[in-house]
Design a protein around this motif. Structure first.
Motif, PDB file in Angstrom:
ATOM      1  N   LYS A 306      42.488  50.043  40.106  1.00 38.89           N
ATOM      2  CA  LYS A 306      42.217  49.505  41.449  1.00 38.89           C
ATOM      3  C   LYS A 306      40.989  48.608  41.440  1.00 38.89           C
ATOM      4  N   LYS A 307      39.933  49.011  40.721  1.00 36.65           N
ATOM      5  CA  LYS A 307      38.730  48.189  40.621  1.00 36.65           C
ATOM      6  C   LYS A 307      39.043  46.853  39.949  1.00 36.65           C
ATOM      7  N   ILE A 308      39.842  46.907  38.867  1.00 36.03           N
ATOM      8  CA  ILE A 308      40.222  45.672  38.167  1.00 36.03           C
ATOM      9  C   ILE A 308      41.017  44.764  39.088  1.00 36.03           C
ATOM     10  N   LEU A 309      41.958  45.368  39.834  1.00 35.29           N
ATOM     11  CA  LEU A 309      42.783  44.588  40.759  1.00 35.29           C
ATOM     12  C   LEU A 309      41.933  43.952  41.856  1.00 35.29           C
ATOM     13  N   ASN A 310      40.960  44.698  42.381  1.00 31.89           N
ATOM     14  CA  ASN A 310      40.076  44.157  43.415  1.00 31.89           C
ATOM     15  C   ASN A 310      39.246  42.982  42.900  1.00 31.89           C
ATOM     16  N   VAL A 311      38.749  43.108  41.660  1.00 37.13           N
ATOM     17  CA  VAL A 311      37.970  42.019  41.059  1.00 37.13           C
ATOM     18  C   VAL A 311      38.842  40.778  40.888  1.00 37.13           C
ATOM     19  N   LEU A 312      40.080  40.982  40.406  1.00 35.28           N
ATOM     20  CA  LEU A 312      40.992  39.851  40.222  1.00 35.28           C
ATOM     21  C   LEU A 312      41.298  39.171  41.557  1.00 35.28           C
ATOM     22  N   LEU A 313      41.538  39.963  42.585  1.00 34.29           N
ATOM     23  CA  LEU A 313      41.845  39.406  43.905  1.00 34.29           C
ATOM     24  C   LEU A 313      40.655  38.632  44.464  1.00 34.29           C
ATOM     25  N   GLN A 314      39.441  39.157  44.223  1.00 34.41           N
ATOM     26  CA  GLN A 314      38.239  38.461  44.688  1.00 34.41           C
ATOM     27  C   GLN A 314      38.066  37.122  43.968  1.00 34.41           C
ATOM     28  N   GLU A 315      38.329  37.117  42.652  1.00 31.01           N
ATOM     29  CA  GLU A 315      38.209  35.875  41.881  1.00 31.01           C
ATOM     30  C   GLU A 315      39.255  34.862  42.328  1.00 31.01           C
ATOM     31  N   ILE A 316      40.475  35.329  42.586  1.00 34.39           N
ATOM     32  CA  ILE A 316      41.536  34.433  43.063  1.00 34.39           C
ATOM     33  C   ILE A 316      41.171  33.871  44.432  1.00 34.39           C
ATOM     34  N   SER A 317      40.606  34.743  45.302  1.00 34.25           N
ATOM     35  CA  SER A 317      40.209  34.306  46.644  1.00 34.25           C
ATOM     36  C   SER A 317      39.097  33.261  46.579  1.00 34.25           C
ATOM     37  N   LYS A 318      38.103  33.470  45.685  1.00 36.52           N
ATOM     38  CA  LYS A 318      37.028  32.512  45.517  1.00 36.52           C
ATOM     39  C   LYS A 318      37.552  31.168  45.026  1.00 36.52           C
ATOM     40  N   GLY A 319      38.453  31.237  44.037  1.00 34.88           N
ATOM     41  CA  GLY A 319      39.029  30.001  43.509  1.00 34.88           C
ATOM     42  C   GLY A 319      39.820  29.243  44.550  1.00 34.88           C
ATOM     43  N   PHE A 320      40.545  29.985  45.386  1.00 36.33           N
ATOM     44  CA  PHE A 320      41.344  29.360  46.443  1.00 36.33           C
ATOM     45  C   PHE A 320      40.454  28.715  47.486  1.00 36.33           C
ATOM     46  N   LYS A 321      39.355  29.411  47.873  1.00 37.41           N
ATOM     47  CA  LYS A 321      38.441  28.868  48.873  1.00 37.41           C
ATOM     48  C   LYS A 321      37.704  27.636  48.355  1.00 37.41           C
TER      49      LYS A 321
END
Length: 324
Positions: A306-321
């Motif tokens: 879950k921690k790994i998934l949250n980090v990946l989602l945060q990185e994807i969100s940052k890249g998208f923004k």
């Protein structure tokens, strides 16, 4: 399809034809898509376990180090036969060289032997954790864990050296069509120029020994674990003890259940269709289910993922923004 033409100048077979799954084009495309999807999910699932153990300091314990090595083994194990099987499904020739056939046999069954050794070592780890909890930190040290990992990897590859040497001495004159999707022992030896009962017997003894000895060892360790767990007075203590062993027992049942059908069920080896199905199950389905079992059954592993998934989602969100 080539058969007797694939011989060298000395008259012996220089390549084999893996018959695989003879069916219509539509079914072959369906099988290719299905097996490719399962293969990719297997790689993803086992890689996620390895990364979770590597990235979380909480999981830097012998139990999870063994699990990470087991997951890496599963990746190697499934990659030793599935890519060739997928290539043959969409290929017209479906050929494999003589040397390639022997190498596939050696690597596939060496990792199969290493798998049963890892399952035995993992049961030993659970035995120490439940039956000898006070002595566990002093016995199951990182040094011993590393030695056990080396033992499993080296033991699996060394165990298959004798069968490989014996099979390499067998001559094949033709036909050269193996009614299987990989170079398995029985269909391969069935193509020898003359019957080889001694080699068949010795190879059978080697495979039976490592399967049954490890299986009996695992049964013995879990018999001891069960006797200790039943003496635990509190229900929560029993549940915790059972939960630590549930995922490993499920994996053991999946793997040994399919292997026992092949080697114990009377007459199962006489039907190529049954051989293919059972081999396909422990060669592809078992490595696919293992990550699902460990991820769903283990609380610490679920938290790490879950921690790994949250980090990946945060990185994807940052890249998208940043692109917006």
């Amino acid at each position: 399809m080539r058969t007797l033409e694939t011989t060298n100048t000395s008259g012996f077979v220089s390549e084999f034809i893996l018959l695989g799954f003879p069916c219509g084009t539509d079914i072959q495309i369906l099988l290719f898509v299905l097996f490719s999807f399962i293969y990719l999910l297997t790689l993803l699932g086992n890689t996620s376990i390895i990364y979770a153990v590597w990235s979380s300091r909480k999981l830097h314990t012998p139990m999870y180090i063994l699990l990470a090595n087991f997951s890496f083994l599963e990746i190697c194990y499934v990659s030793s036969d599935v890519p060739k099987m997928l290539a043959n499904i969409i290929s017209q020739t479906r050929s494999i060289s003589y040397a390639g056939c022997l190498l596939q046999f050696y690597f596939f069954f060496s990792m199969c032997a290493a798998e049963v050794l890892f399952l035995s070592v993992m049961s030993f780890d659970r035995f120490l954790a439940i039956c000898r909890p006070l002595h566990y930190p002093t016995i199951m040290t990182h040094h011993l864990c590393a030695q056990l990992v080396v033992f499993c990897w080296a033991g699996g590859f060394l165990w298959l050296l004798t069968p490989l040497t014996l099979i390499s001495q067998v001559t094949f004159c033709g036909p050269n069509t193996i009614d299987h999707f990989l170079c398995d022992l029985a269909p391969l030896l069935a193509l020898s120029c003359a019957p080889v009962p001694k080699i068949t017997l010795i190879c059978g003894i080697f495979s039976s020994l490592i399967i049954f000895l490890t299986f009996l060892y695992i049964l013995g360790t879990y018999f001891c674990v069960l006797s200790v767990v039943l003496q635990v007075p509190s229900g929560s203590g029993r549940h915790k003890a059972f939960s630590t062993c549930a995922s490993h027992l499920a994996v053991v049942s999946l793997f040994y259940g399919s292997v026992m059908v092949m080697y114990v069920s009377p007459g199962s080896g006489d039907y190529p269709g049954m051989q293919k199905f059972v081999t396909l199950f422990y060669a592809l389905a078992t490595p696919f289910f293992n990550p699902l079992i460990y991820n769903f059954q283990n609380k610490d592993m679920k938290e790490a993922l879950k921690k790994i998934l949250n980090v990946l989602l945060q990185e994807i969100s940052k890249g998208f923004k940043s692109r917006i």
